[in-house]
Write an enzyme that holds these catalytic residues in place. Structure first.
Site, PDB file in Angstrom:
ATOM      1  N   GLU A  44     110.945  48.569 124.372  1.00 36.73           N
ATOM      2  CA  GLU A  44     110.363  47.294 124.919  1.00 36.73           C
ATOM      3  C   GLU A  44     109.016  47.222 125.781  1.00 36.73           C
ATOM      4  O   GLU A  44     108.330  48.558 125.550  1.00 36.73           O
ATOM      5  CB  GLU A  44     111.420  46.954 125.902  1.00 36.73           C
TER       6      GLU A  44
ATOM      7  N   GLU B 269     116.079  49.100 114.910  1.00 38.54           N
ATOM      8  CA  GLU B 269     116.032  49.204 113.088  1.00 38.54           C
ATOM      9  C   GLU B 269     114.818  49.286 112.722  1.00 38.54           C
ATOM     10  O   GLU B 269     114.416  49.783 111.673  1.00 38.54           O
ATOM     11  CB  GLU B 269     116.868  48.017 112.664  1.00 38.54           C
TER      12      GLU B 269
ATOM     13  N   CYS C  61     115.700  41.848 111.844  1.00 39.58           N
ATOM     14  CA  CYS C  61     115.991  43.420 111.478  1.00 39.58           C
ATOM     15  C   CYS C  61     116.715  43.128 109.956  1.00 39.58           C
ATOM     16  O   CYS C  61     116.417  43.900 109.051  1.00 39.58           O
ATOM     17  CB  CYS C  61     116.703  44.111 112.295  1.00 39.58           C
TER      18      CYS C  61
HETATM   19  N1  THU Z   1     117.649  45.083 119.622  1.00 42.45           N
HETATM   20  C1  THU Z   1     117.882  45.871 118.982  1.00 42.45           C
HETATM   21  O1  THU Z   1     116.858  47.175 119.138  1.00 42.45           O
HETATM   22  N2  THU Z   1     118.288  45.772 117.739  1.00 42.45           N
HETATM   23  C2  THU Z   1     119.242  44.793 117.529  1.00 42.45           C
HETATM   24  O2  THU Z   1     119.533  44.804 116.253  1.00 42.45           O
HETATM   25  C3  THU Z   1     119.498  43.732 118.304  1.00 42.45           C
HETATM   26  C4  THU Z   1     118.629  44.097 119.687  1.00 42.45           C
HETATM   27  C5  THU Z   1     117.232  45.434 121.076  1.00 42.45           C
HETATM   28  C6  THU Z   1     116.138  44.473 121.092  1.00 42.45           C
HETATM   29  C7  THU Z   1     115.614  44.483 122.830  1.00 42.45           C
HETATM   30  O3  THU Z   1     114.902  45.596 123.379  1.00 42.45           O
HETATM   31  C8  THU Z   1     117.149  44.783 123.348  1.00 42.45           C
HETATM   32  O4  THU Z   1     117.996  45.221 122.002  1.00 42.45           O
HETATM   33  C9  THU Z   1     117.768  43.530 123.728  1.00 42.45           C
HETATM   34  O5  THU Z   1     118.008  42.486 122.805  1.00 42.45           O
END
Ligand code: THU
Length: 161
Positions: free
Chosen positions: A64, A75, A115
């Site tokens: 993030e 992903e 993704c």
């Molecule tokens: N997130 C992922 O890494 N993969 C997903 O398929 C869904 C969401 C992450 C994005 C963000 O950093 C956090 O989860 C909350 O949405």
């Protein structure tokens, strides 16, 4: 008028203990890899771990940023790492897990829309299915035989020719 239908089937396991040995190891690696996520804003740690055709495993975690849209999902971190460091080597299976710091993370999550778009293009590019294993820290586990099943009627590069 004709009516078309889209259907797919996937496997549901009551817990990780029902998986075969190699799938158990991959999902356990994903559960562990959630520790390497950088998710100070959402507190939702995601990890995606791929098993390649060579048997090697590669990890991705969500990263993030204070400028929220700059963050990237686990992903897509994973797919970029594999494409860059293991070009031409097919992905066999990806295990995806998560740790929600404010809940018990006891059910599977599935990839977000962006993704799914990236996974389906990667699958098309390698011309072989990417199996997905979805599971939380505990609870049910889903095995989806082919990631592109999650993206019916996908927009593909074919449209740009
Ligand atoms: N997130 C992922 O890494 N993969 C997903 O398929 C869904 C969401 C992450 C994005 C963000 O950093 C956090 O989860 C909350 O949405």
């Amino acid at each position: 008028m004709v009516r078309e239908e889209f259907k797919f089937s996937f496997e549901v396991f009551n817990s990780i203990t029902e998986l075969n040995t190699e799938n158990t190891l991959l999902l356990k690696e994903a559960i562990k890899a959630t520790e390497h996520a950088y998710a100070p804003y959402s507190r939702f740690r995601v990890a995606a771990v791929a098993r390649l055709a060579t048997g090697e495993t590669v990890r991705g975690t969500n990263q993030e940023n204070a400028s929220y849209p700059a963050g990237i999902c686990a992903e897509r971190v994973l797919l970029s790492a594999i494409s860059s460091s293991y070009p031409g080597i097919a992905i066999d299976t990806i295990a995806i897990s998560y740790h929600n710091e404010t809940s018990d993370s006891s059910h599977p999550i599935s990839p977000c829309g962006i993704c799914r778009q990236s996974l389906q293009e990667y699958e098309h590019r390698q011309n072989a299915p990417i199996r997905l294993i979805l599971g939380g820290k505990k609870g049910k586990v889903y095995i989806i035989p082919q990631s592109s099943l999650l993206m019916p009627l996908a927009f593909t590069g074919d449209e740009l020719k």
